[in-house]
Design an enzyme around this catalytic site. Sequence first.
Site, PDB file in Angstrom:
ATOM      1  N   ALA A  10       0.856  -1.192   0.000  1.00 10.92           N
ATOM      2  CA  ALA A  10       0.000   0.000   0.000  1.00 10.92           C
ATOM      3  C   ALA A  10       0.889   1.238   0.000  1.00 10.92           C
ATOM      4  CB  ALA A  10      -0.876  -0.006   1.240  1.00 10.92           C
ATOM      5  N   GLY A  31      13.993  -1.090  -0.875  1.00  6.47           N
ATOM      6  CA  GLY A  31      15.107  -0.468  -1.579  1.00  6.47           C
ATOM      7  C   GLY A  31      16.374  -0.436  -0.735  1.00  6.47           C
ATOM      8  N   GLY A  87      10.976   7.795   6.284  1.00  2.00           N
ATOM      9  CA  GLY A  87      10.115   8.036   7.434  1.00  2.00           C
ATOM     10  C   GLY A  87      10.639   7.564   8.769  1.00  2.00           C
ATOM     11  N   LEU A 119      -2.162  11.427  23.757  1.00  4.46           N
ATOM     12  CA  LEU A 119      -3.424  12.140  23.981  1.00  4.46           C
ATOM     13  C   LEU A 119      -4.474  11.784  22.928  1.00  4.46           C
ATOM     14  CD1 LEU A 119      -2.336  15.664  25.237  1.00  4.46           C
ATOM     15  CD2 LEU A 119      -2.534  13.498  26.456  1.00  4.46           C
ATOM     16  N   GLU A 165       3.991  10.384  32.320  1.00  4.91           N
ATOM     17  CA  GLU A 165       4.795  11.327  31.533  1.00  4.91           C
ATOM     18  C   GLU A 165       6.056  11.704  32.299  1.00  4.91           C
ATOM     19  OE1 GLU A 165       5.034  12.897  28.458  1.00  4.91           O
ATOM     20  OE2 GLU A 165       6.645  14.059  29.380  1.00  4.91           O
ATOM     21  N   HIS A 172     -20.538  35.856  11.616  1.00  2.03           N
ATOM     22  CA  HIS A 172     -21.189  35.579  12.893  1.00  2.03           C
ATOM     23  C   HIS A 172     -22.377  34.648  12.667  1.00  2.03           C
ATOM     24  CE1 HIS A 172     -22.811  36.129  16.886  1.00  2.03           C
ATOM     25  NE2 HIS A 172     -23.993  36.348  16.346  1.00  2.03           N
TER      26      HIS A 172
HETATM   27  P1  FAD Z   1       6.435   7.896   6.247  1.00  2.00           P
HETATM   28  O1  FAD Z   1       5.031   8.317   6.156  1.00  2.00           O
HETATM   29  O2  FAD Z   1       6.858   7.137   7.451  1.00  2.00           O
HETATM   30  O3  FAD Z   1       6.709   7.012   4.942  1.00  2.00           O
HETATM   31  C1  FAD Z   1       7.901   6.349   4.736  1.00  2.00           C
HETATM   32  C2  FAD Z   1       7.662   5.188   3.787  1.00  2.00           C
HETATM   33  O4  FAD Z   1       8.918   4.669   3.382  1.00  2.00           O
HETATM   34  C3  FAD Z   1       6.896   4.032   4.402  1.00  2.00           C
HETATM   35  O5  FAD Z   1       5.800   3.692   3.591  1.00  2.00           O
HETATM   36  C4  FAD Z   1       7.922   2.902   4.439  1.00  2.00           C
HETATM   37  O6  FAD Z   1       7.332   1.635   4.238  1.00  2.00           O
HETATM   38  C5  FAD Z   1       8.814   3.263   3.273  1.00  2.00           C
HETATM   39  N1  FAD Z   1      10.169   2.716   3.351  1.00  2.00           N
HETATM   40  C6  FAD Z   1      11.022   2.791   4.408  1.00  2.00           C
HETATM   41  N2  FAD Z   1      12.197   2.211   4.106  1.00  2.00           N
HETATM   42  C7  FAD Z   1      12.093   1.755   2.833  1.00  2.00           C
HETATM   43  C8  FAD Z   1      12.959   1.078   1.951  1.00  2.00           C
HETATM   44  N3  FAD Z   1      14.216   0.753   2.317  1.00  2.00           N
HETATM   45  N4  FAD Z   1      12.503   0.748   0.724  1.00  2.00           N
HETATM   46  C9  FAD Z   1      11.242   1.075   0.334  1.00  2.00           C
HETATM   47  N5  FAD Z   1      10.393   1.737   1.125  1.00  2.00           N
HETATM   48  C10 FAD Z   1      10.799   2.064   2.351  1.00  2.00           C
HETATM   49  N6  FAD Z   1       1.292  13.944  11.240  1.00  2.00           N
HETATM   50  C11 FAD Z   1       0.490  14.986  10.965  1.00  2.00           C
HETATM   51  O7  FAD Z   1       0.945  15.973  10.374  1.00  2.00           O
HETATM   52  N7  FAD Z   1      -0.823  14.991  11.328  1.00  2.00           N
HETATM   53  C12 FAD Z   1      -1.374  13.960  11.998  1.00  2.00           C
HETATM   54  O8  FAD Z   1      -2.565  13.989  12.305  1.00  2.00           O
HETATM   55  C13 FAD Z   1      -0.560  12.847  12.313  1.00  2.00           C
HETATM   56  N8  FAD Z   1      -1.067  11.798  12.974  1.00  2.00           N
HETATM   57  C14 FAD Z   1      -0.260  10.722  13.256  1.00  2.00           C
HETATM   58  C15 FAD Z   1      -0.798   9.664  13.976  1.00  2.00           C
HETATM   59  C16 FAD Z   1      -0.023   8.564  14.290  1.00  2.00           C
HETATM   60  C17 FAD Z   1      -0.627   7.418  15.068  1.00  2.00           C
HETATM   61  C18 FAD Z   1       1.343   8.515  13.842  1.00  2.00           C
HETATM   62  C19 FAD Z   1       2.187   7.308  14.135  1.00  2.00           C
HETATM   63  C20 FAD Z   1       1.883   9.569  13.136  1.00  2.00           C
HETATM   64  C21 FAD Z   1       1.091  10.689  12.844  1.00  2.00           C
HETATM   65  N9  FAD Z   1       1.601  11.797  12.167  1.00  2.00           N
HETATM   66  C22 FAD Z   1       0.803  12.873  11.901  1.00  2.00           C
HETATM   67  C23 FAD Z   1       3.002  11.838  11.705  1.00  2.00           C
HETATM   68  C24 FAD Z   1       3.074  11.487  10.199  1.00  2.00           C
HETATM   69  O9  FAD Z   1       2.510  10.215   9.992  1.00  2.00           O
HETATM   70  C25 FAD Z   1       4.512  11.525   9.723  1.00  2.00           C
HETATM   71  O10 FAD Z   1       5.098  12.761  10.054  1.00  2.00           O
HETATM   72  C26 FAD Z   1       4.590  11.320   8.215  1.00  2.00           C
HETATM   73  O11 FAD Z   1       4.020  10.098   7.837  1.00  2.00           O
HETATM   74  C27 FAD Z   1       6.032  11.393   7.717  1.00  2.00           C
HETATM   75  O12 FAD Z   1       6.055  11.220   6.361  1.00  2.00           O
HETATM   76  P2  FAD Z   1       7.322  10.622   5.609  1.00  2.00           P
HETATM   77  O13 FAD Z   1       6.969  10.645   4.156  1.00  2.00           O
HETATM   78  O14 FAD Z   1       8.553  11.297   6.044  1.00  2.00           O
HETATM   79  O15 FAD Z   1       7.464   9.102   6.099  1.00  2.00           O
HETATM   80  P1  NAI Z   2       5.935  12.874  21.295  1.00  2.00           P
HETATM   81  O1  NAI Z   2       7.338  13.281  21.119  1.00  2.00           O
HETATM   82  O2  NAI Z   2       4.835  13.754  20.888  1.00  2.00           O
HETATM   83  O3  NAI Z   2       5.668  12.551  22.848  1.00  2.00           O
HETATM   84  C1  NAI Z   2       6.435  11.637  23.577  1.00  2.00           C
HETATM   85  C2  NAI Z   2       6.255  11.926  25.054  1.00  2.00           C
HETATM   86  O4  NAI Z   2       6.792  10.839  25.805  1.00  2.00           O
HETATM   87  C3  NAI Z   2       6.978  13.193  25.515  1.00  2.00           C
HETATM   88  O5  NAI Z   2       6.079  14.021  26.193  1.00  2.00           O
HETATM   89  C4  NAI Z   2       8.094  12.643  26.403  1.00  2.00           C
HETATM   90  O6  NAI Z   2       8.419  13.531  27.454  1.00  2.00           O
HETATM   91  C5  NAI Z   2       7.490  11.341  26.926  1.00  2.00           C
HETATM   92  N1  NAI Z   2       8.479  10.343  27.373  1.00  2.00           N
HETATM   93  C6  NAI Z   2       9.656  10.033  26.797  1.00  2.00           C
HETATM   94  N2  NAI Z   2      10.282   9.059  27.501  1.00  2.00           N
HETATM   95  C7  NAI Z   2       9.489   8.743  28.569  1.00  2.00           C
HETATM   96  C8  NAI Z   2       9.592   7.827  29.671  1.00  2.00           C
HETATM   97  N3  NAI Z   2      10.643   7.018  29.834  1.00  2.00           N
HETATM   98  N4  NAI Z   2       8.572   7.785  30.561  1.00  2.00           N
HETATM   99  C9  NAI Z   2       7.498   8.600  30.417  1.00  2.00           C
HETATM  100  N5  NAI Z   2       7.355   9.488  29.391  1.00  2.00           N
HETATM  101  C10 NAI Z   2       8.325   9.563  28.474  1.00  2.00           C
HETATM  102  O7  NAI Z   2       5.850  11.421  20.586  1.00  2.00           O
HETATM  103  P2  NAI Z   2       4.613  10.533  20.144  1.00  2.00           P
HETATM  104  O8  NAI Z   2       3.379  10.940  20.860  1.00  2.00           O
HETATM  105  O9  NAI Z   2       5.075   9.127  20.252  1.00  2.00           O
HETATM  106  O10 NAI Z   2       4.439  10.916  18.611  1.00  2.00           O
HETATM  107  C11 NAI Z   2       5.504  10.639  17.691  1.00  2.00           C
HETATM  108  C12 NAI Z   2       5.499  11.640  16.583  1.00  2.00           C
HETATM  109  O11 NAI Z   2       4.384  11.463  15.727  1.00  2.00           O
HETATM  110  C13 NAI Z   2       5.476  13.061  17.100  1.00  2.00           C
HETATM  111  O12 NAI Z   2       6.701  13.670  16.777  1.00  2.00           O
HETATM  112  C14 NAI Z   2       4.361  13.737  16.389  1.00  2.00           C
HETATM  113  O13 NAI Z   2       4.799  14.884  15.728  1.00  2.00           O
HETATM  114  C15 NAI Z   2       3.849  12.715  15.364  1.00  2.00           C
HETATM  115  N6  NAI Z   2       2.401  12.701  15.480  1.00  2.00           N
HETATM  116  C16 NAI Z   2       1.714  13.807  15.081  1.00  2.00           C
HETATM  117  C17 NAI Z   2       0.360  13.888  15.245  1.00  2.00           C
HETATM  118  C18 NAI Z   2      -0.341  15.122  14.837  1.00  2.00           C
HETATM  119  O14 NAI Z   2       0.244  15.936  14.137  1.00  2.00           O
HETATM  120  N7  NAI Z   2      -1.585  15.328  15.230  1.00  2.00           N
HETATM  121  C19 NAI Z   2      -0.404  12.781  15.827  1.00  2.00           C
HETATM  122  C20 NAI Z   2       0.420  11.682  16.246  1.00  2.00           C
HETATM  123  C21 NAI Z   2       1.761  11.660  16.051  1.00  2.00           C
END
Ligand code: FAD
Ligand code: NAI
Length: 470
Positions: free
Chosen positions: A39, A117, A147, A189, A206, A448
């Site tokens: 995918a 890759g 990523g 959260l 936390e 409004h």
């Molecule tokens: P990725 O999306 O991680 O994509 C990397 C791709 O590279 C993957 O498909 C992987 O399979 C592929 N890949 C890796 N190595 C290889 C290889 N050697 N060969 C071929 N393919 C490979 N960000 C937001 O802005 N808003 C949000 O609401 C948000 N919600 C999130 C919720 C969760 C639960 C999580 C985990 C993350 C969330 N994020 C959110 C963060 C966001 O998903 C990432 O910042 C974003 O996906 C990064 O994009 P990227 O293209 O750098 O990498």
């Molecule tokens: P995060 O960096 O947002 O939060 C991790 C938290 O874990 C921090 O508050 C840190 O102080 C705490 N922590 C670290 N070590 C710990 C320990 N030993 N014990 C207790 N607490 C500890 O990371 P998170 O939530 O895992 O998200 C990962 C990334 O994905 C983020 O960088 C975020 O930008 C991205 N993401 C973005 C979203 C969005 O844009 N809405 C939604 C979900 C993820």
Amino acid sequence: MGNFQYDITVIGSGPGGYVAAIRLAQLGFKTAIVEKYEALGGTCLNVGCIPSKALLDSSEHFFNASHNFKTHGINLTNLKVDMNQMIERKNQVVSQTVEGVKFLMKKNKITVYYGFGSFENQNTLSITKKDGTQEMITSEKFIIATGSKPYTIPGVEIDKTRIITSTEALNLKEVPKSMIVIGGGVIGLEMGSVFARLGTKIKVIEYTDSLIPAMDLDLGKEIQKVLSKELGFEFFFKHKVTGASVNGKKAKVIALNSENQEVNFEADYVLVAVGRRPYTDGLGLDKVGVKLDNRGKVEVNDDLQTNIPNIYAIGDVIRGAMLAHKASEEGIYLAEKLAGQKPHIHYLLIPNVVYTWPEVAGVGYTEQELKEKGIPYKKGKFDFRNLGRSRASMDLEGFVKILAHKDTDEILGMHIIGPRAADLIAEGVVAMEFRASAEDLAIFSHAHPTFAEAIKEAALDATAKRALHM
Ligand code: FAD
Ligand code: NAI
């Protein structure tokens, strides 16, 4: 292109990689993209942004139906959660979105390779397919967009059944009675909210003394208040998790509190949400000599170029915020740069959003950053509860906070917690890109009744302490 098959090959199809590929193709480059999964769309579309928002929406409907509908005069009986259907709908949202990316690759004549890759040399990539066969492709330039993956802490092993990451949490087929969330950041959260709304008792452990510590501190304080009051979250700050284990259908966590005493927790599940690590495993970077920084991120210069001149990197795998829109902006920037254009990314104006309810969003400098930098500022604040729109929809919690330069009135930061903050923050981004003053926002007409009126009122408060409705 010379002797190479492609002008540019993108490795990874997340919001960084696939957007870069589209922009490259638009600009006339012969482009390929390589993705290890079947995918497209990366973390964001498959196990990140999109599925988490789908479950946040579903759980919010349930919460409203069980807690707020009665006040609206809507009475329901026998309300229950069908977790299988909720997950199935989420899966459909994901597959429709992922199919959309596949269509866009075809439309833009981008060659897609499904396989893992790995660099053979700086112009050759081997692609290992699911059936084990290998194919070599050559390219003049490469963009690494591989990523990130969930990170864990010493003593906490993810077993993917009881001790899980967001990836498994997005596929839980039951509503747990209890869940311990390690990490009070964005994932903690958001995913904590999904389950708390469905009835799970959430305890967040936390390490620091506040939630979402990278955002303006007032936002963390407010969301803590609301999640405790509305969803029964319990927070344990200044607790350092040192270990976790599984015992039958329960999982245990050990943490050290600020007095260095051991505290034990037990729940049905433990969600580990302590950040993500850049993913470069097996990519063969050592073979070509691409340098990593001390946190394992691919090191790039301001042009997103690695130390190997024909290899570039974008998104979660390099420095900066791990956000989908940041990755996409870098993809577009790089494509345009490689085409000889003069693109620009204003990193300060990349907004941050947490999709809890109320939503949390910020852009520009936080108040603590302005203090650290010694920039003189004034502050305007307006509570949503003063708006007619908020009373109508029962969204009374939260505020808009605007920070403006003390002398010039230029807006330096906008921080919102409240209904639709994720969408409202776009007004702050536009205003700041155009270097608007607080007075500019204060004198523009806002429809409004809307939630956006809180921005106008906060701007009035910032510019001349003359908000109208408080
Ligand atoms: P990725 O999306 O991680 O994509 C990397 C791709 O590279 C993957 O498909 C992987 O399979 C592929 N890949 C890796 N190595 C290889 C290889 N050697 N060969 C071929 N393919 C490979 N960000 C937001 O802005 N808003 C949000 O609401 C948000 N919600 C999130 C919720 C969760 C639960 C999580 C985990 C993350 C969330 N994020 C959110 C963060 C966001 O998903 C990432 O910042 C974003 O996906 C990064 O994009 P990227 O293209 O750098 O990498
Ligand atoms: P995060 O960096 O947002 O939060 C991790 C938290 O874990 C921090 O508050 C840190 O102080 C705490 N922590 C670290 N070590 C710990 C320990 N030993 N014990 C207790 N607490 C500890 O990371 P998170 O939530 O895992 O998200 C990962 C990334 O994905 C983020 O960088 C975020 O930008 C991205 N993401 C973005 C979203 C969005 O844009 N809405 C939604 C979900 C993820």
